[in-house]
Design an enzyme around this catalytic site. Structure first.
Site, PDB file in Angstrom:
ATOM      1  N   ASP A 191      -0.264  -7.418   6.401  1.00  0.00           N
ATOM      2  CA  ASP A 191      -1.412  -6.516   6.333  1.00  0.00           C
ATOM      3  C   ASP A 191      -2.552  -7.301   5.677  1.00  0.00           C
ATOM      4  OD1 ASP A 191      -3.301  -4.621   5.494  1.00  0.00           O
ATOM      5  OD2 ASP A 191      -1.783  -3.069   5.194  1.00  0.00           O
ATOM      6  N   LYS A 228     -11.188   0.182   6.575  1.00  0.00           N
ATOM      7  CA  LYS A 228     -11.708  -0.452   5.373  1.00  0.00           C
ATOM      8  C   LYS A 228     -12.817  -1.450   5.739  1.00  0.00           C
ATOM      9  CE  LYS A 228      -8.518   2.094   3.657  1.00  0.00           C
ATOM     10  NZ  LYS A 228      -7.149   1.643   3.490  1.00  0.00           N
ATOM     11  N   TYR A 276       0.859  -1.193   0.000  1.00  0.00           N
ATOM     12  CA  TYR A 276       0.000   0.000   0.000  1.00  0.00           C
ATOM     13  C   TYR A 276       0.900   1.250   0.000  1.00  0.00           C
ATOM     14  CZ  TYR A 276      -3.121   3.441   2.183  1.00  0.00           C
ATOM     15  OH  TYR A 276      -3.842   4.556   2.487  1.00  0.00           O
TER      16      TYR A 276
END
Ligand SMILES: *Cc1c(COP(=O)(O)O)cnc(C)c1O
Length: 381
Positions: A181, A206, A109
């Site tokens: 993650d 999220k 990310y």
């Protein structure tokens, strides 16, 4: 309770009804600290009787969220933080210090990449970014001071599925901690801790929260590592607010039904878009779990569509630089999440100027498809 003068009553009124209801849902402990009746009670806190002292140090709502995620991940415990990034930071600082080295996948990310590349350097923590697709590259970059292997269960935005068993194997060989993650997959699709990963981190912003109204993070793992992370969170002030934690916990109640719809809709969209002449590539995992292959579909329209026009033609689908809400949204990684990367690295990773990341919502799949087909037809070159 004794009746006091007006000025005293205004200050103490709210305490009079404390703790007298049996609410169906846990209340929000929107308090910065906890009160003690006497010194024995206070001493009890320090003896570990499960009481709370000060919200930065601990709060029932933040523990509710952390323990709920830990439970779903199959991990013994967890801790909640102010954001996904602060959870990642807490996990990293729990296992590394100045002079240590981290090996991280080069397709993380964007925000994580930025932290690892730019901020950790100032702490004197060195990071090597390598392609985790190639296990030899991982092994070759491990040094005597390597303390952590860092990756994502499904990477962003090109949706590579990490080989967690292999990563665990390498880490055991070299006695290194692993951290994953798990934001995109969620424990609905993938439970890295149960595959031997030491620390699992979430941007609860999220799918855990699920409604785009919370910014939060959770880190789960074994007691000793989480205790170290918790110390960083307390001492660096990375804690989560009780209200945000409460929203996150509420979100988890519908995680399964949301994820089921997200992944079914995503699979449908990925299958349908593959054959469209305006799309040069559809990124969608072949296999994540029996329950589905993920909630995100990424397409590349470079050279096939006018990208500006494509985004303008998306009717009800909004351009949003995040993901995981119940509404279908699109993001443009080259200009948002991966803006921090150099154009060379973006190109090397395949994040071209035509890459569109679709966070597939829970609407009717036919409506989602129709919106994308329309935008592709409008913008095709
Ligand atoms: C959003 C995101 C993060 C960062 O989380 P924040 O809550 O924005 O700090 C980290 N990893 C992944 C995969 C993400 O999608």
């Amino acid at each position: 309770m004794v009746k006091h003068h007006f000025n005293t009553e205004t200050v103490h009124l709210s305490e009079k009804r404390l703790g007298s209801f049996t609410s169906k849902v846990n209340p929000i402990y929107q308090t910065s600290a906890f009160a003690f009746g006497d010194l024995e009670e206070l001493e009890g806190y320090y003896q570990g009787n499960g009481a709370y002292l000060y919200t930065r140090v601990g709060n029932p709502n933040t523990d509710d969220l952390a323990l709920a995620v830990a439970n779903l991940e199959g991990a013994p415990t967890g801790v909640a933080t102010s954001s996904g990034l602060s959870a990642i930071l807490a996990g990293i600082l729990a296992v590394t210090k100045t002079g240590d080295h981290i090996v991280a996948t080069n397709d993380t990310y964007g925000g994580t990449y930025h932290m690892l590349e730019n901020e950790l350097k100032d702490f004197g923590i060195e990071v090597s970014f390598v392609s985790f697709e190639n296990q030899e590259e991982i092994r070759e970059s491990i040094k005597a001071n390597t303390k952590l292997l860092y990756s994502e269960s499904i990477t962003n935005p090109l949706l590579r599925v990490e080989d967690l068993e292999e990563l665990t194997k390498i880490a055991k060989e070299y006695n290194i901690i692993t951290m994953i993650d798990n934001t995109f997959a969620t424990p609905f699709l993938c439970q890295p801790y149960l595959k031997g990963i030491d620390l699992v981190v979430h941007s609860a912003t999220k799918y855990i929260g699920g409604h785009s109204d919370v910014t939060a993070g959770v880190l789960v793992g074994q007691q000793d590592l989480i205790a170290k992370a918790r110390a960083k969170i307390v001492n660096l002030g990375l804690n989560l607010s009780p209200f945000e934690a409460w929203l996150g916990t509420r979100g988890i109640k519908t995680l399964s039904v949301r994820m089921e719809r997200h992944v079914n809709n995503a699979q449908f969209l990925a299958d349908q878009l593959k054959s469209h002449p305006g799309v040069c590539k559809v990124y969608y995992p072949d296999f994540v779990s029996e329950k589905g292959n993920g909630p995100i579909v990424t397409i590349d329209v470079i050279g096939k569509c006018d990208v500006q026009k494509f985004f303008k033609s998306l009717s009800w689908i909004k351009i949003v630089p995040t993901l995981a809400g119940v509404e279908t949204t699109v993001s443009y990684p080259a200009a948002t999440s991966h803006r921090a990367l150099s154009k060379e690295l973006r190109d090397e990773l395949g994040i071209t100027e035509g890459v569109v990341r679709i966070s597939v919502g829970i609407e009717d799949p036919e409506d989602i498809l129709a919106a994308f087909l329309n935008a592709l037809d409008q913008s095709i070159l």
